[in-house]
Design a protein around this motif. Structure first.
Motif, PDB file in Angstrom:
ATOM      1  N   LEU A   1      10.126  15.625  -3.579  1.00 31.68           N
ATOM      2  CA  LEU A   1       9.881  14.188  -3.805  1.00 31.68           C
ATOM      3  C   LEU A   1       8.612  13.945  -4.627  1.00 31.68           C
ATOM      4  O   LEU A   1       8.083  12.831  -4.649  1.00 31.68           O
ATOM      5  N   ASP A   2       8.161  14.968  -5.323  1.00 34.15           N
ATOM      6  CA  ASP A   2       6.936  14.898  -6.126  1.00 34.15           C
ATOM      7  C   ASP A   2       6.939  13.689  -7.053  1.00 34.15           C
ATOM      8  O   ASP A   2       7.916  13.435  -7.758  1.00 34.15           O
ATOM      9  N   GLY A   3       5.857  12.941  -7.008  1.00 28.29           N
ATOM     10  CA  GLY A   3       5.691  11.802  -7.906  1.00 28.29           C
ATOM     11  C   GLY A   3       6.166  10.483  -7.349  1.00 28.29           C
ATOM     12  O   GLY A   3       5.831   9.427  -7.895  1.00 28.29           O
TER      13      GLY A   3
ATOM     14  N   THR B   1       0.856  -1.186   0.000  1.00 28.07           N
ATOM     15  CA  THR B   1       0.000   0.000   0.000  1.00 28.07           C
ATOM     16  C   THR B   1       0.896   1.242   0.000  1.00 28.07           C
ATOM     17  O   THR B   1       1.884   1.290   0.738  1.00 28.07           O
ATOM     18  N   TYR B   2       0.517   2.251  -0.795  1.00 29.47           N
ATOM     19  CA  TYR B   2       1.364   3.429  -0.978  1.00 29.47           C
ATOM     20  C   TYR B   2       0.588   4.729  -0.826  1.00 29.47           C
ATOM     21  O   TYR B   2      -0.603   4.790  -1.109  1.00 29.47           O
ATOM     22  N   ALA B   3       1.327   5.777  -0.414  1.00 33.22           N
ATOM     23  CA  ALA B   3       0.843   7.147  -0.476  1.00 33.22           C
ATOM     24  C   ALA B   3       1.623   7.822  -1.609  1.00 33.22           C
ATOM     25  O   ALA B   3       2.845   7.665  -1.693  1.00 33.22           O
ATOM     26  N   GLU B   4       0.929   8.557  -2.456  1.00 29.23           N
ATOM     27  CA  GLU B   4       1.585   9.308  -3.515  1.00 29.23           C
ATOM     28  C   GLU B   4       2.058  10.634  -2.937  1.00 29.23           C
ATOM     29  O   GLU B   4       1.298  11.346  -2.281  1.00 29.23           O
ATOM     30  N   LEU B   5       3.329  10.989  -3.154  1.00 28.81           N
ATOM     31  CA  LEU B   5       3.880  12.254  -2.677  1.00 28.81           C
ATOM     32  C   LEU B   5       3.631  13.316  -3.747  1.00 28.81           C
ATOM     33  O   LEU B   5       3.982  13.124  -4.916  1.00 28.81           O
TER      34      LEU B   5
END
Length: 100
Positions: A39-41, A30-34
Motif C-alpha cells: 500500500l506504499d504511497g 488528518t492522514y498517515a502516509e503508508l
C-alpha cells in the motif's frame, strides 16, 4: 498552492473507490502516509484517532500482500518519529509485514 500541496492533493486515500473521480485527501482530514509494502504511497485517514490508537498501528485489508485476497498488510509508526497535529499528513506508518 506550492508543488508539495499539489502532489498531496493528487494522492489516493486507502479505501477510496477506484472509480471515485476524486480519491484524494480532503483538506479538513488528518492522514498517515503508508510507506513500503503493498500500500506504499497511499494515505490512511486517521481523523479523530487517539494518540494510543496511532501508536498501535494498523492491519489493512489488501489483495496485494503476501497472502492475496483476504490478507492484511501491517503498518506501524516508528517510535520517536515526529508527528504534527491538525489536518494534512501528520505521520507515517511503515510496512512491517503481512498476515492472513
Amino acid at each position: 498552492m506550492d508543488r508539495e500541496d499539489e502532489r498531496l492533493l493528487r494522492r489516493r486515500v486507502y479505501g477510496a473507490d477506484h472509480d471515485d473521480p476524486d480519491p484524494g485527501p480532503l483538506p479538513h482530514r488528518t492522514y498517515a502516509e503508508l510507506v513500503g509494502g503493498p500500500l506504499d504511497g497511499l494515505l490512511l485517514d486517521i481523523t479523530g484517532w487517539r494518540a494510543d490508537e496511532v501508536d498501535t498501528g494498523v492491519a489493512l485489508a489488501t489483495e496485494l500482500g503476501q497472502f492475496g485476497p483476504g490478507g492484511r498488510a501491517l503498518y506501524d509508526p516508528r517510535p520517536g518519529e515526529p508527528r504534527s497535529s491538525g489536518p494534512g499528513v501528520s505521520c507515517r506508518f511503515y510496512h512491517s509485514g503481512d498476515t492472513p
